[in-house]
Motif scaffolding. Sequence first.
Motif, short mmCIF file in Angstrom:
data_model
loop_
_atom_site.label_atom_id
_atom_site.label_comp_id
_atom_site.label_asym_id
_atom_site.label_seq_id
_atom_site.Cartn_x
_atom_site.Cartn_y
_atom_site.Cartn_z
N LEU A 191 16.13 45.84 2.66
CA LEU A 191 15.98 47.34 2.28
C LEU A 191 16.76 47.19 0.81
N ARG A 193 17.66 49.16 -2.73
CA ARG A 193 18.22 50.65 -3.36
C ARG A 193 18.39 50.62 -4.87
N GLN A 208 29.40 46.85 3.46
CA GLN A 208 28.16 47.75 3.82
C GLN A 208 26.88 47.50 3.08
N ILE A 209 26.84 46.50 2.00
CA ILE A 209 25.83 46.19 1.68
C ILE A 209 25.89 44.35 1.27
N ILE B 39 20.65 50.22 14.62
CA ILE B 39 19.50 50.73 13.71
C ILE B 39 18.23 50.36 14.14
N PHE B 47 10.50 50.21 6.11
CA PHE B 47 12.04 50.24 6.72
C PHE B 47 12.51 51.68 7.00
N ARG B 99 18.79 55.91 4.54
CA ARG B 99 18.78 54.61 3.66
C ARG B 99 20.24 54.57 2.98
N ALA B 100 20.53 55.82 2.54
CA ALA B 100 21.96 55.75 1.83
C ALA B 100 23.05 55.78 2.97
N ILE B 102 22.99 54.11 5.90
CA ILE B 102 23.17 52.86 6.13
C ILE B 102 23.73 51.84 5.16
N SER B 103 23.51 52.28 3.96
CA SER B 103 24.08 51.41 2.77
C SER B 103 25.63 51.94 2.57
N THR B 169 12.22 56.72 -5.55
CA THR B 169 12.21 55.47 -6.18
C THR B 169 10.67 55.40 -6.70
N GLY B 195 17.02 57.31 -6.44
CA GLY B 195 17.66 57.23 -5.13
C GLY B 195 18.60 57.98 -4.37
#
Lengths: 272, 272
Positions: A191, A193, A208-209, B39, B47, B99-100, B102-103, B169, B195
Amino acid sequence: MKLDTKILQDTKTLQETMLEATKAASKITLPLFRSSLVIENKLKQGFDPVTKADRDAEQKIREVIERAYPSHSIFGEELDDKITNNPYAWVIDPIDGTRAFISGLPTWGTLIGLLDDKTAIAGLMSQPFTGEIFIATGKKAEYIYQGKITPLISSTTKNLSEAIMFTTTPALFAKPTQRAAYDEIEGKVRLARYGVDCYAYALLAMGQIDLIIEPDLKQCDIAPLIAIIENSGAVVSTWNKKSAHNGGNIIAAATPELLNEALDILDRYLRD
Amino acid sequence: MKLDTKILQDTKTLQETMLEATKAASKITLPLFRSSLVIENKLKQGFDPVTKADRDAEQKIREVIERAYPSHSIFGEELDDKITNNPYAWVIDPIDGTRAFISGLPTWGTLIGLLDDKTAIAGLMSQPFTGEIFIATGKKAEYIYQGKITPLISSTTKNLSEAIMFTTTPALFAKPTQRAAYDEIEGKVRLARYGVDCYAYALLAMGQIDLIIEPDLKQCDIAPLIAIIENSGAVVSTWNKKSAHNGGNIIAAATPELLNEALDILDRYLRD
Protein backbone atom coordinates in the motif's frame (compact mmCIF):
# COMPACT_ATOMS: atom_id res chain seq x y z
CA MET A 1 22.79 6.67 18.38
CA LYS A 2 25.59 8.25 20.35
CA LEU A 3 25.07 7.40 24.00
CA ASP A 4 28.31 8.56 25.63
CA THR A 5 27.45 12.19 25.06
CA LYS A 6 27.50 14.28 28.22
CA ILE A 7 24.04 15.81 27.90
CA LEU A 8 22.40 12.37 28.15
CA GLN A 9 23.59 12.14 31.76
CA ASP A 10 20.59 14.34 32.49
CA THR A 11 17.82 13.15 30.21
CA LYS A 12 15.24 14.58 32.59
CA THR A 13 16.26 18.18 31.88
CA LEU A 14 16.58 17.39 28.20
CA GLN A 15 13.10 15.87 28.01
CA GLU A 16 11.54 18.64 30.09
CA THR A 17 13.13 21.30 27.89
CA MET A 18 11.74 19.72 24.72
CA LEU A 19 8.28 19.31 26.24
CA GLU A 20 8.25 22.88 27.56
CA ALA A 21 9.39 24.21 24.18
CA THR A 22 6.69 22.38 22.23
CA LYS A 23 4.05 23.44 24.74
CA ALA A 24 5.09 27.07 24.28
CA ALA A 25 4.93 26.61 20.50
CA SER A 26 1.47 25.03 20.68
CA LYS A 27 0.11 28.12 22.40
CA ILE A 28 1.01 30.00 19.20
CA THR A 29 0.16 27.42 16.55
CA LEU A 30 -3.03 25.84 17.82
CA PRO A 31 -5.16 29.02 18.08
CA LEU A 32 -4.11 29.89 14.50
CA PHE A 33 -4.85 26.39 13.14
CA ARG A 34 -8.10 26.53 11.13
CA SER A 35 -8.31 30.30 11.58
CA SER A 36 -7.67 33.01 9.02
CA LEU A 37 -3.98 33.33 8.43
CA VAL A 38 -1.74 35.72 6.63
CA ILE A 39 -0.02 33.42 4.23
CA GLU A 40 2.99 34.56 2.32
CA ASN A 41 4.66 32.85 -0.56
CA LYS A 42 8.16 31.94 0.53
CA LEU A 43 9.16 30.99 -2.97
CA LYS A 44 7.98 32.90 -5.99
CA GLN A 45 7.60 29.66 -7.89
CA GLY A 46 5.40 26.99 -6.38
CA PHE A 47 3.69 27.36 -3.08
CA ASP A 48 5.58 27.29 0.19
CA PRO A 49 3.50 29.13 2.75
CA VAL A 50 4.99 30.71 5.80
CA THR A 51 2.63 31.80 8.46
CA LYS A 52 2.85 34.07 11.40
CA ALA A 53 2.36 30.94 13.50
CA ASP A 54 5.54 29.45 12.05
CA ARG A 55 7.80 32.36 12.95
CA ASP A 56 6.32 33.14 16.34
CA ALA A 57 6.37 29.49 17.39
CA GLU A 58 10.06 29.16 16.46
CA GLN A 59 10.82 32.22 18.57
CA LYS A 60 9.11 30.61 21.59
CA ILE A 61 10.98 27.31 21.11
CA ARG A 62 14.30 29.17 20.89
CA GLU A 63 13.60 31.07 24.09
CA VAL A 64 12.99 27.84 26.04
CA ILE A 65 16.11 26.16 24.62
CA GLU A 66 18.31 29.20 25.20
CA ARG A 67 17.23 29.38 28.81
CA ALA A 68 18.17 25.73 29.43
CA TYR A 69 21.20 25.50 27.14
CA PRO A 70 22.54 29.01 26.43
CA SER A 71 25.74 27.82 24.74
CA HIS A 72 24.15 25.48 22.18
CA SER A 73 23.81 26.25 18.49
CA ILE A 74 20.28 26.56 17.08
CA PHE A 75 19.19 25.94 13.50
CA GLY A 76 15.58 26.82 12.76
CA GLU A 77 13.51 26.89 9.61
CA GLU A 78 12.35 30.47 9.92
CA LEU A 79 14.88 32.57 11.84
CA ASP A 80 18.63 33.13 11.51
CA ASP A 81 20.96 30.34 12.64
CA LYS A 82 22.68 30.73 16.01
CA ILE A 83 26.15 29.23 15.59
CA THR A 84 28.35 28.66 18.65
CA ASN A 85 31.51 26.63 19.30
CA ASN A 86 29.49 24.10 21.26
CA PRO A 87 29.10 20.70 19.51
CA TYR A 88 25.45 20.52 20.58
CA ALA A 89 23.08 21.92 17.99
CA TRP A 90 19.29 22.13 18.07
CA VAL A 91 17.31 21.77 14.88
CA ILE A 92 13.77 23.19 14.86
CA ASP A 93 10.85 23.12 12.47
CA PRO A 94 7.97 24.89 14.24
CA ILE A 95 5.37 23.72 11.71
CA ASP A 96 6.48 20.79 9.57
CA GLY A 97 3.71 20.27 7.03
CA THR A 98 2.64 23.87 6.47
CA ARG A 99 0.46 22.70 3.56
CA ALA A 100 -1.47 20.43 5.94
CA PHE A 101 -1.63 23.30 8.43
CA ILE A 102 -3.22 25.72 5.97
CA SER A 103 -5.60 22.98 4.74
CA GLY A 104 -6.92 22.37 8.26
CA LEU A 105 -5.53 18.83 8.32
CA PRO A 106 -4.13 17.66 11.70
CA THR A 107 -1.05 15.89 10.28
CA TRP A 108 1.47 18.72 10.65
CA GLY A 109 3.83 18.73 13.60
CA THR A 110 6.34 20.68 15.63
CA LEU A 111 9.84 19.22 15.34
CA ILE A 112 12.63 19.79 17.86
CA GLY A 113 15.85 17.77 17.68
CA LEU A 114 19.32 17.77 19.18
CA LEU A 115 22.54 16.82 17.41
CA ASP A 116 25.93 16.20 19.03
CA ASP A 117 28.31 17.18 16.27
CA LYS A 118 26.59 15.33 13.43
CA THR A 119 24.76 12.65 15.40
CA ALA A 120 21.11 12.90 16.44
CA ILE A 121 20.81 12.24 20.18
CA ALA A 122 17.29 13.44 20.99
CA GLY A 123 14.14 14.48 19.18
CA LEU A 124 10.49 15.37 19.51
CA MET A 125 7.49 15.53 17.18
CA SER A 126 4.24 16.87 18.56
CA GLN A 127 0.82 17.25 16.95
CA PRO A 128 -0.93 19.95 19.00
CA PHE A 129 -4.48 19.34 17.68
CA THR A 130 -4.54 15.61 18.52
CA GLY A 131 -2.32 16.20 21.57
CA GLU A 132 0.12 13.46 20.52
CA ILE A 133 3.81 13.64 21.40
CA PHE A 134 6.57 11.39 20.02
CA ILE A 135 9.82 11.85 21.95
CA ALA A 136 13.26 10.24 22.08
CA THR A 137 16.14 10.81 24.45
CA GLY A 138 19.00 8.41 25.11
CA LYS A 139 17.94 4.88 24.23
CA LYS A 140 14.19 5.46 24.55
CA ALA A 141 11.49 6.45 22.07
CA GLU A 142 8.10 7.08 23.59
CA TYR A 143 4.55 8.09 22.69
CA ILE A 144 2.78 10.43 25.08
CA TYR A 145 -0.99 10.68 24.64
CA GLN A 146 -3.71 11.60 27.11
CA GLY A 147 -1.28 11.35 30.01
CA LYS A 148 -0.14 7.83 29.12
CA ILE A 149 3.40 6.98 28.03
CA THR A 150 3.98 3.94 25.80
CA PRO A 151 7.18 2.81 24.06
CA LEU A 152 7.45 3.35 20.31
CA ILE A 153 8.34 0.10 18.56
CA SER A 154 8.67 -0.15 14.80
CA SER A 155 7.17 -3.03 12.81
CA THR A 156 9.12 -6.16 11.82
CA THR A 157 8.23 -5.89 8.12
CA LYS A 158 11.14 -7.13 6.02
CA ASN A 159 9.74 -7.18 2.48
CA LEU A 160 8.39 -4.52 0.14
CA SER A 161 5.46 -6.80 -0.74
CA GLU A 162 4.21 -6.48 2.86
CA ALA A 163 5.09 -2.83 3.37
CA ILE A 164 2.90 0.25 3.78
CA MET A 165 4.85 3.14 2.26
CA PHE A 166 4.37 6.91 2.52
CA THR A 167 5.75 9.84 0.58
CA THR A 168 4.62 13.47 0.56
CA THR A 169 3.80 13.36 -3.16
CA PRO A 170 5.33 11.50 -6.12
CA ALA A 171 5.49 14.89 -7.87
CA LEU A 172 8.50 15.76 -5.68
CA PHE A 173 10.58 13.09 -7.45
CA ALA A 174 11.44 15.67 -10.07
CA LYS A 175 14.23 13.88 -11.94
CA PRO A 176 13.01 11.14 -14.34
CA THR A 177 15.38 8.51 -12.86
CA GLN A 178 14.20 9.37 -9.33
CA ARG A 179 10.60 9.08 -10.40
CA ALA A 180 11.21 5.79 -12.21
CA ALA A 181 12.89 4.35 -9.10
CA TYR A 182 10.07 5.55 -6.88
CA ASP A 183 7.43 4.14 -9.24
CA GLU A 184 9.11 0.72 -9.27
CA ILE A 185 9.13 0.63 -5.47
CA GLU A 186 5.52 1.87 -5.29
CA GLY A 187 4.54 -0.96 -7.65
CA LYS A 188 6.01 -3.51 -5.23
CA VAL A 189 4.62 -2.37 -1.89
CA ARG A 190 1.37 -3.53 -0.33
CA LEU A 191 0.00 0.00 0.00
CA ALA A 192 1.34 3.45 -0.93
CA ARG A 193 -0.08 6.62 0.56
CA TYR A 194 0.70 10.30 0.07
CA GLY A 195 0.83 13.48 1.97
CA VAL A 196 1.60 13.52 5.67
CA ASP A 197 5.10 14.94 6.18
CA CYS A 198 6.51 14.35 9.71
CA TYR A 199 3.44 12.41 10.80
CA ALA A 200 4.57 9.55 8.54
CA TYR A 201 7.86 9.18 10.48
CA ALA A 202 5.88 9.14 13.74
CA LEU A 203 3.68 6.35 12.33
CA LEU A 204 6.82 4.46 11.28
CA ALA A 205 8.18 4.65 14.84
CA MET A 206 4.77 3.49 16.09
CA GLY A 207 4.89 0.36 13.92
CA GLN A 208 1.86 1.47 11.86
CA ILE A 209 3.67 1.92 8.56
CA ASP A 210 6.90 0.46 7.22
CA LEU A 211 8.64 2.66 4.69
CA ILE A 212 9.08 6.33 3.76
CA ILE A 213 10.96 7.61 0.72
CA GLU A 214 11.34 11.32 0.06
CA PRO A 215 13.62 13.49 -2.05
CA ASP A 216 15.25 16.78 -1.10
CA LEU A 217 14.36 17.13 2.56
CA LYS A 218 15.84 20.01 4.50
CA GLN A 219 17.85 19.34 7.67
CA CYS A 220 14.99 20.63 9.84
CA ASP A 221 12.53 18.21 8.17
CA ILE A 222 14.43 15.09 9.22
CA ALA A 223 17.15 15.70 11.86
CA PRO A 224 14.65 16.04 14.76
CA LEU A 225 13.03 12.74 13.75
CA ILE A 226 16.19 10.59 13.58
CA ALA A 227 16.38 9.75 17.30
CA ILE A 228 12.67 8.84 17.34
CA ILE A 229 13.07 6.60 14.29
CA GLU A 230 16.27 4.89 15.45
CA ASN A 231 15.17 4.35 19.06
CA SER A 232 11.95 2.69 17.85
CA GLY A 233 14.09 0.08 16.06
CA ALA A 234 13.64 1.54 12.58
CA VAL A 235 16.43 2.80 10.33
CA VAL A 236 16.95 5.99 8.35
CA SER A 237 19.61 7.19 5.92
CA THR A 238 20.10 9.07 2.68
CA TRP A 239 19.59 7.13 -0.56
CA ASN A 240 23.35 6.61 -0.74
CA LYS A 241 23.51 5.20 2.78
CA LYS A 242 24.94 8.26 4.46
CA SER A 243 23.69 9.84 7.70
CA ALA A 244 20.35 11.63 7.31
CA HIS A 245 21.22 14.44 9.74
CA ASN A 246 21.81 17.03 7.00
CA GLY A 247 18.66 16.23 5.01
CA GLY A 248 18.76 15.35 1.31
CA ASN A 249 17.15 12.33 -0.33
CA ILE A 250 15.85 10.33 2.62
CA ILE A 251 14.70 6.75 3.17
CA ALA A 252 13.40 5.35 6.46
CA ALA A 253 12.33 1.74 7.00
CA ALA A 254 11.04 -0.48 9.78
CA THR A 255 13.94 -2.93 9.37
CA PRO A 256 17.41 -3.00 7.75
CA GLU A 257 16.19 -5.76 5.41
CA LEU A 258 13.37 -3.59 4.09
CA LEU A 259 15.71 -0.59 3.79
CA ASN A 260 18.13 -2.66 1.71
CA GLU A 261 15.44 -4.02 -0.61
CA ALA A 262 14.32 -0.47 -1.40
CA LEU A 263 17.89 0.88 -1.61
CA ASP A 264 18.82 -1.82 -4.13
CA ILE A 265 16.12 -0.51 -6.46
CA LEU A 266 17.07 3.15 -5.92
CA ASP A 267 20.71 2.23 -6.49
CA ARG A 268 19.98 0.54 -9.80
CA TYR A 269 18.31 3.67 -11.20
CA LEU A 270 20.58 6.30 -9.69
CA ARG A 271 23.86 4.57 -10.60
CA ASP A 272 23.21 5.17 -14.31
CA MET B 1 -32.03 20.07 0.18
CA LYS B 2 -35.53 18.75 0.62
CA LEU B 3 -37.00 20.45 3.67
CA ASP B 4 -40.69 19.47 3.47
CA THR B 5 -39.90 15.86 4.29
CA LYS B 6 -41.82 14.52 7.28
CA ILE B 7 -38.85 13.21 9.24
CA LEU B 8 -37.38 16.72 9.57
CA GLN B 9 -40.32 17.68 11.78
CA ASP B 10 -38.37 15.91 14.51
CA THR B 11 -34.73 16.74 13.89
CA LYS B 12 -33.96 16.07 17.55
CA THR B 13 -34.68 12.34 17.24
CA LEU B 14 -32.88 12.27 13.91
CA GLN B 15 -29.76 13.95 15.31
CA GLU B 16 -29.77 11.83 18.47
CA THR B 17 -30.09 8.64 16.43
CA MET B 18 -27.10 9.55 14.27
CA LEU B 19 -25.00 10.54 17.28
CA GLU B 20 -25.93 7.37 19.17
CA ALA B 21 -25.14 5.25 16.12
CA THR B 22 -21.70 6.77 15.60
CA LYS B 23 -20.94 6.49 19.32
CA ALA B 24 -21.78 2.78 19.20
CA ALA B 25 -19.56 2.39 16.13
CA SER B 26 -16.67 4.22 17.80
CA LYS B 27 -16.66 1.68 20.61
CA ILE B 28 -15.81 -0.93 17.97
CA THR B 29 -13.49 1.05 15.70
CA LEU B 30 -11.41 3.10 18.12
CA PRO B 31 -9.97 0.22 20.19
CA LEU B 32 -8.98 -1.52 16.92
CA PHE B 33 -7.38 1.62 15.43
CA ARG B 34 -3.58 1.26 15.64
CA SER B 35 -3.90 -2.28 17.01
CA SER B 36 -3.21 -5.52 15.20
CA LEU B 37 -5.99 -6.22 12.75
CA VAL B 38 -7.05 -9.09 10.61
CA ILE B 39 -7.01 -7.50 7.21
CA GLU B 40 -8.57 -9.22 4.25
CA ASN B 41 -8.30 -8.33 0.63
CA LYS B 42 -11.75 -7.43 -0.62
CA LEU B 43 -10.59 -7.37 -4.21
CA LYS B 44 -8.10 -9.85 -5.58
CA GLN B 45 -6.53 -7.07 -7.61
CA GLY B 46 -5.36 -4.01 -5.80
CA PHE B 47 -5.75 -3.50 -2.10
CA ASP B 48 -9.11 -2.82 -0.52
CA PRO B 49 -8.88 -3.89 3.10
CA VAL B 50 -11.90 -4.86 5.12
CA THR B 51 -11.42 -5.17 8.81
CA LYS B 52 -13.39 -6.74 11.57
CA ALA B 53 -13.90 -3.20 12.84
CA ASP B 54 -15.66 -2.29 9.61
CA ARG B 55 -18.24 -5.09 9.76
CA ASP B 56 -18.90 -4.97 13.49
CA ALA B 57 -19.27 -1.20 13.46
CA GLU B 58 -21.82 -1.34 10.64
CA GLN B 59 -23.81 -3.91 12.63
CA LYS B 60 -23.92 -1.54 15.62
CA ILE B 61 -25.00 1.43 13.48
CA ARG B 62 -27.79 -0.66 11.91
CA GLU B 63 -29.06 -1.74 15.32
CA VAL B 64 -29.40 1.87 16.49
CA ILE B 65 -31.12 2.99 13.26
CA GLU B 66 -33.48 0.00 13.23
CA ARG B 67 -34.54 0.72 16.78
CA ALA B 68 -35.44 4.34 15.93
CA TYR B 69 -36.70 3.82 12.38
CA PRO B 70 -37.65 0.17 11.88
CA SER B 71 -39.33 0.70 8.49
CA HIS B 72 -36.46 2.51 6.75
CA SER B 73 -34.21 0.96 4.13
CA ILE B 74 -30.51 0.59 5.00
CA PHE B 75 -27.62 0.45 2.55
CA GLY B 76 -24.26 -0.32 4.13
CA GLU B 77 -20.80 -0.92 2.70
CA GLU B 78 -20.24 -4.25 4.40
CA LEU B 79 -23.54 -6.06 5.06
CA ASP B 80 -26.55 -6.93 2.87
CA ASP B 81 -28.93 -4.13 1.90
CA LYS B 82 -32.21 -3.87 3.76
CA ILE B 83 -34.79 -2.75 1.21
CA THR B 84 -38.27 -1.66 2.34
CA ASN B 85 -41.13 0.24 0.69
CA ASN B 86 -40.33 3.29 2.80
CA PRO B 87 -38.82 6.22 0.83
CA TYR B 88 -36.33 6.89 3.63
CA ALA B 89 -33.03 5.10 3.14
CA TRP B 90 -29.95 5.19 5.32
CA VAL B 91 -26.51 4.97 3.74
CA ILE B 92 -23.65 3.82 5.97
CA ASP B 93 -19.89 3.56 5.63
CA PRO B 94 -18.57 2.46 9.03
CA ILE B 95 -14.94 3.20 8.13
CA ASP B 96 -14.51 5.47 5.14
CA GLY B 97 -10.79 5.61 4.48
CA THR B 98 -9.82 2.06 5.42
CA ARG B 99 -6.34 2.70 3.99
CA ALA B 100 -5.87 5.56 6.46
CA PHE B 101 -7.29 3.35 9.20
CA ILE B 102 -4.78 0.56 8.62
CA SER B 103 -1.94 3.09 8.32
CA GLY B 104 -2.71 4.58 11.73
CA LEU B 105 -3.68 7.94 10.24
CA PRO B 106 -6.60 9.74 11.93
CA THR B 107 -8.27 10.94 8.71
CA TRP B 108 -10.78 8.10 8.26
CA GLY B 109 -14.36 8.58 9.39
CA THR B 110 -17.69 6.96 10.08
CA LEU B 111 -20.37 8.07 7.61
CA ILE B 112 -24.11 7.88 8.26
CA GLY B 113 -26.55 9.58 5.90
CA LEU B 114 -30.27 9.66 5.22
CA LEU B 115 -31.93 9.97 1.81
CA ASP B 116 -35.61 10.70 1.14
CA ASP B 117 -36.16 8.94 -2.17
CA LYS B 118 -33.05 10.25 -3.92
CA THR B 119 -32.41 13.42 -1.96
CA ALA B 120 -29.95 13.67 0.93
CA ILE B 121 -31.69 15.17 3.96
CA ALA B 122 -29.29 14.43 6.80
CA GLY B 123 -25.74 13.23 7.29
CA LEU B 124 -22.91 12.70 9.75
CA MET B 125 -19.16 12.24 9.54
CA SER B 126 -17.30 11.45 12.74
CA GLN B 127 -13.57 10.97 13.39
CA PRO B 128 -13.41 8.95 16.60
CA PHE B 129 -9.69 9.48 17.33
CA THR B 130 -9.84 13.29 17.21
CA GLY B 131 -13.40 13.27 18.59
CA GLU B 132 -14.68 15.51 15.80
CA ILE B 133 -18.26 15.28 14.53
CA PHE B 134 -19.67 16.97 11.41
CA ILE B 135 -23.45 16.72 11.31
CA ALA B 136 -26.29 18.08 9.17
CA THR B 137 -30.03 17.86 9.63
CA GLY B 138 -32.63 20.14 8.06
CA LYS B 139 -31.01 23.45 7.14
CA LYS B 140 -28.10 23.21 9.57
CA ALA B 141 -24.56 21.87 9.26
CA GLU B 142 -22.59 21.84 12.50
CA TYR B 143 -19.20 20.91 13.92
CA ILE B 144 -19.18 19.28 17.35
CA TYR B 145 -15.81 19.22 19.11
CA GLN B 146 -14.95 19.07 22.79
CA GLY B 147 -18.55 19.79 23.76
CA LYS B 148 -18.78 22.91 21.62
CA ILE B 149 -21.10 23.27 18.61
CA THR B 150 -20.17 25.67 15.81
CA PRO B 151 -21.80 26.18 12.41
CA LEU B 152 -20.03 24.77 9.35
CA ILE B 153 -19.60 27.48 6.72
CA SER B 154 -17.80 26.86 3.44
CA SER B 155 -15.26 29.32 2.00
CA THR B 156 -16.14 32.00 -0.57
CA THR B 157 -13.39 30.97 -3.00
CA LYS B 158 -14.59 31.50 -6.56
CA ASN B 159 -11.48 30.85 -8.68
CA LEU B 160 -9.24 27.84 -9.23
CA SER B 161 -6.17 30.06 -8.84
CA GLU B 162 -7.12 30.65 -5.18
CA ALA B 163 -8.37 27.14 -4.43
CA ILE B 164 -6.98 24.41 -2.21
CA MET B 165 -7.96 21.10 -3.84
CA PHE B 166 -7.96 17.53 -2.52
CA THR B 167 -8.23 14.15 -4.18
CA THR B 168 -7.51 10.71 -2.76
CA THR B 169 -4.80 10.02 -5.33
CA PRO B 170 -4.34 11.06 -8.98
CA ALA B 171 -3.74 7.36 -9.72
CA LEU B 172 -7.51 6.80 -9.39
CA PHE B 173 -8.09 8.85 -12.55
CA ALA B 174 -7.56 5.70 -14.55
CA LYS B 175 -8.74 6.82 -18.01
CA PRO B 176 -6.23 9.03 -19.88
CA THR B 177 -8.84 11.74 -20.57
CA GLN B 178 -9.85 11.79 -16.89
CA ARG B 179 -6.22 12.08 -15.86
CA ALA B 180 -5.53 14.84 -18.38
CA ALA B 181 -8.54 16.82 -17.14
CA TYR B 182 -7.47 16.34 -13.52
CA ASP B 183 -3.90 17.37 -14.32
CA GLU B 184 -5.05 20.57 -16.02
CA ILE B 185 -7.13 21.50 -12.98
CA GLU B 186 -4.30 20.60 -10.59
CA GLY B 187 -2.02 22.89 -12.61
CA LYS B 188 -4.38 25.80 -12.02
CA VAL B 189 -5.14 25.54 -8.31
CA ARG B 190 -3.20 27.26 -5.54
CA LEU B 191 -2.48 24.00 -3.73
CA ALA B 192 -3.30 20.34 -4.43
CA ARG B 193 -3.14 17.69 -1.75
CA TYR B 194 -3.77 13.96 -1.74
CA GLY B 195 -5.15 11.29 0.44
CA VAL B 196 -7.81 12.02 3.02
CA ASP B 197 -11.12 10.50 1.85
CA CYS B 198 -14.18 11.77 3.79
CA TYR B 199 -12.08 14.11 5.91
CA ALA B 200 -11.61 16.31 2.82
CA TYR B 201 -15.39 16.88 2.50
CA ALA B 202 -15.52 17.79 6.20
CA LEU B 203 -12.72 20.34 5.64
CA LEU B 204 -14.64 21.72 2.65
CA ALA B 205 -17.73 22.23 4.82
CA MET B 206 -15.48 23.88 7.43
CA GLY B 207 -14.19 26.42 4.90
CA GLN B 208 -10.62 25.10 5.15
CA ILE B 209 -10.35 23.80 1.61
CA ASP B 210 -12.21 24.69 -1.58
CA LEU B 211 -12.43 21.85 -4.07
CA ILE B 212 -12.52 18.04 -4.23
CA ILE B 213 -12.52 15.99 -7.42
CA GLU B 214 -12.73 12.21 -7.31
CA PRO B 215 -13.63 9.47 -9.79
CA ASP B 216 -15.73 6.38 -9.16
CA LEU B 217 -17.02 6.93 -5.64
CA LYS B 218 -19.50 4.46 -4.24
CA GLN B 219 -22.87 5.67 -2.93
CA CYS B 220 -21.76 5.11 0.67
CA ASP B 221 -18.62 7.25 0.13
CA ILE B 222 -20.56 10.38 -0.75
CA ALA B 223 -24.33 10.21 0.02
CA PRO B 224 -23.85 10.70 3.81
CA LEU B 225 -21.72 13.80 3.13
CA ILE B 226 -24.12 15.62 0.77
CA ALA B 227 -26.26 17.26 3.49
CA ILE B 228 -23.12 18.41 5.34
CA ILE B 229 -21.64 19.88 2.15
CA GLU B 230 -24.84 21.59 0.95
CA ASN B 231 -25.84 23.00 4.34
CA SER B 232 -22.39 24.57 4.75
CA GLY B 233 -23.01 26.54 1.56
CA ALA B 234 -20.84 24.37 -0.69
CA VAL B 235 -22.02 22.45 -3.74
CA VAL B 236 -21.59 18.86 -4.90
CA SER B 237 -22.55 16.96 -8.04
CA THR B 238 -21.32 14.38 -10.49
CA TRP B 239 -18.99 15.55 -13.26
CA ASN B 240 -22.01 15.76 -15.58
CA LYS B 241 -23.97 17.94 -13.15
CA LYS B 242 -26.29 15.22 -11.88
CA SER B 243 -27.11 14.50 -8.22
CA ALA B 244 -24.24 12.92 -6.30
CA HIS B 245 -26.47 10.65 -4.20
CA ASN B 246 -25.65 7.50 -6.15
CA GLY B 247 -21.88 8.03 -6.21
CA GLY B 248 -19.89 8.06 -9.45
CA ASN B 249 -17.44 10.74 -10.58
CA ILE B 250 -17.83 13.43 -7.94
CA ILE B 251 -16.92 17.11 -7.68
CA ALA B 252 -17.54 19.30 -4.64
CA ALA B 253 -16.71 23.01 -4.42
CA ALA B 254 -17.00 25.89 -1.99
CA THR B 255 -19.03 27.99 -4.46
CA PRO B 256 -21.05 27.44 -7.67
CA GLU B 257 -18.56 29.68 -9.53
CA LEU B 258 -15.62 27.46 -8.54
CA LEU B 259 -17.62 24.33 -9.40
CA ASN B 260 -18.35 25.69 -12.86
CA GLU B 261 -14.75 26.68 -13.57
CA ALA B 262 -13.62 23.13 -12.80
CA LEU B 263 -16.57 21.53 -14.61
CA ASP B 264 -15.80 23.51 -17.76
CA ILE B 265 -12.36 21.90 -17.86
CA LEU B 266 -13.69 18.41 -17.11
CA ASP B 267 -16.35 18.91 -19.77
CA ARG B 268 -13.82 19.86 -22.43
CA TYR B 269 -11.87 16.61 -21.93
CA LEU B 270 -14.76 14.26 -21.36
CA ARG B 271 -16.88 15.49 -24.28
CA ASP B 272 -14.30 14.17 -26.77
